[in-house]
Design a protein around this motif. Structure first.
Motif, short mmCIF file in Angstrom:
data_model
loop_
_atom_site.label_atom_id
_atom_site.label_comp_id
_atom_site.label_asym_id
_atom_site.label_seq_id
_atom_site.Cartn_x
_atom_site.Cartn_y
_atom_site.Cartn_z
N LEU A 133 -75.98 -9.15 -9.95
CA LEU A 133 -77.38 -8.68 -9.97
C LEU A 133 -77.43 -7.35 -10.73
O LEU A 133 -77.62 -6.28 -10.15
N THR A 134 -77.28 -7.44 -12.03
CA THR A 134 -77.13 -6.25 -12.88
C THR A 134 -78.44 -5.75 -13.46
O THR A 134 -78.49 -4.67 -14.02
N HIS A 135 -79.50 -6.51 -13.32
CA HIS A 135 -80.79 -6.19 -13.94
C HIS A 135 -81.70 -5.55 -12.88
O HIS A 135 -82.04 -6.20 -11.90
N VAL A 136 -82.06 -4.30 -13.08
CA VAL A 136 -82.94 -3.58 -12.15
C VAL A 136 -84.29 -3.35 -12.82
O VAL A 136 -84.34 -2.86 -13.95
N GLU A 142 -77.21 6.45 -7.54
CA GLU A 142 -77.49 5.41 -6.55
C GLU A 142 -76.63 5.74 -5.34
O GLU A 142 -75.42 5.70 -5.42
N PRO A 146 -74.30 -4.97 -5.72
CA PRO A 146 -75.13 -5.87 -6.52
C PRO A 146 -74.47 -6.24 -7.85
O PRO A 146 -74.63 -7.36 -8.33
N ARG A 200 -83.96 -6.67 -8.04
CA ARG A 200 -82.65 -6.91 -8.65
C ARG A 200 -82.59 -8.36 -9.07
O ARG A 200 -82.94 -9.25 -8.30
N SER A 201 -82.11 -8.60 -10.28
CA SER A 201 -81.99 -9.96 -10.79
C SER A 201 -80.74 -10.06 -11.67
O SER A 201 -80.12 -9.06 -11.98
N GLU A 253 -85.18 -10.96 -3.60
CA GLU A 253 -84.82 -10.12 -4.75
C GLU A 253 -85.45 -8.73 -4.69
O GLU A 253 -85.09 -7.85 -5.47
N LYS A 308 -88.90 -2.42 -6.29
CA LYS A 308 -87.63 -2.43 -7.02
C LYS A 308 -87.02 -3.81 -6.84
O LYS A 308 -86.78 -4.25 -5.72
N GLU A 358 -85.54 -5.30 -3.50
CA GLU A 358 -84.59 -4.38 -2.88
C GLU A 358 -85.34 -3.27 -2.13
O GLU A 358 -84.90 -2.82 -1.08
#
Length: 153
Positions: A64-67, A147, A59, A112-113, A94, A110, A96
């Motif tokens: 897609l670094t924003h959780v 993770e 990601p 991811r964006s 988006e 959860k 996950e």
């Protein structure tokens, strides 16, 4: 799990690390010839322990670094409402992960964006449009500490 012997567990551990390993290398790594390893793989697949093989994408490399974790409370938790929510949330790329929770809220999602602006767009256009939602609470992850794919074999 009780039907798995040490060789089955070793095969699974190796496949978790590299699902594309050639059968000859897998056989060599577990100390068997190709035929018994192929038979074990077939048994693990037919039993449902191995459900498939897939590429695992990064990601972070995809931007897609924003959780973000979103707690969702529902207005209706009868089966029809839950099924409607489940079907709708599965359509949001988006998302996950999504779990039904026993506790102070009904679901945990959860997401991811790319960034906060992208997250706000997902919330406004997709999450808020999910059926039977009464409220949400949002938690932004600051750092991934662990993770991993499930590896406790």
């Amino acid at each position: 799990m009780k039907d798995l012997d040490a060789i089955d567990r070793r095969i699974l551990a190796i496949l978790l690390a590299d699902a594309r390993i050639p059968l000859t290398e897998l056989a060599r790594a577990v100390g068997l010839s190709k035929t018994p390893v192929a038979q074990r793989l077939k048994r693990l697949e037919e039993s449902g322990i191995i459900t498939g093989y897939r590429a695992i994408l990064s990601p972070l490399k995809l931007g897609l670094t924003h959780v973000t974790y979103v707690e969702v409370s529902m207005s209706d938790t009868r089966q029809k409402a839950l099924e409607a929510f489940n079907d709708a949330v599965r359509q949001i790329p988006e998302v996950e992960e999504c779990y039904m929770i026993a506790g102070g809220f009904d679901y945990q999602i959860k997401l991811r964006s790319r960034d906060m602006a992208h997250f706000r767009q997902i919330m406004a256009e997709k999450i808020s449009a999910l059926p039977y939602i009464t409220s949400t609470s949002t938690y932004v992850a600051m750092e991934a500490v662990v993770e991993q794919n499930w590896t406790a074999i």
